[in-house]
Motif scaffolding. Structure first.
Motif, PDB file in Angstrom:
ATOM      1  N   SER A  20       6.946  63.581 154.255  1.00 39.13           N
ATOM      2  CA  SER A  20       7.150  62.268 153.636  1.00 39.13           C
ATOM      3  C   SER A  20       8.617  61.946 153.386  1.00 39.13           C
ATOM      4  O   SER A  20       9.004  60.790 153.375  1.00 39.13           O
ATOM      5  N   CYS A  21       9.436  62.968 153.155  1.00 38.42           N
ATOM      6  CA  CYS A  21      10.868  62.752 152.945  1.00 38.42           C
ATOM      7  C   CYS A  21      11.600  64.071 153.128  1.00 38.42           C
ATOM      8  O   CYS A  21      10.975  65.123 153.243  1.00 38.42           O
ATOM      9  N   ASP A  24       8.635  65.362 141.654  1.00 39.31           N
ATOM     10  CA  ASP A  24       9.205  64.145 142.216  1.00 39.31           C
ATOM     11  C   ASP A  24      10.328  64.519 143.175  1.00 39.31           C
ATOM     12  O   ASP A  24      11.294  65.146 142.740  1.00 39.31           O
ATOM     13  N   PRO A  25      10.206  64.215 144.433  1.00 40.77           N
ATOM     14  CA  PRO A  25       9.118  63.456 145.039  1.00 40.77           C
ATOM     15  C   PRO A  25       7.852  64.313 145.096  1.00 40.77           C
ATOM     16  O   PRO A  25       7.935  65.534 145.229  1.00 40.77           O
TER      17      PRO A  25
END
Length: 89
Positions: free
Chosen positions: A21-22, A50-51
């Motif tokens: 996702s990142c 987070d994330p």
């Protein structure tokens, strides 16, 4: 935890996956809520606050680390011992 190199991928599952996702940056701090050892993939994985998602923390065969646990903050070098009370002069 502190990320040790650029591009650490955050995935949606405990298992390492080619989808993510990142990516995290070297030096970035993340809060790990859960750590699991996965003998089948030779990985230690951590669930992030987070994330949200999972990262590989360490390869258990080679010892390679993507992240390392930070020491709790203290200002012992600045003269304030743990607990916050100033040392007597």
């Amino acid at each position: 935890y502190t990320i040790l190199h650029d591009g650490v991928k955050v995935g949606a599952t405990k298992q390492p996956s080619p989808t993510w996702s990142c990516a995290l940056r070297k030096g970035q701090s993340v809060r790990v809520l859960e750590v699991v050892v996965q003998p089948s993939s030779s990985r230690v994985r951590g669930r992030l606050e987070d994330p949200p998602g999972w990262i590989s923390i360490m390869d258990t065969q080679s010892g390679y680390r993507w992240a390392t646990k930070r020491e709790p903050f203290s200002d012992v070098a600045g003269g304030v011992p743990p607990g916050g009370a100033a040392a007597p002069a």
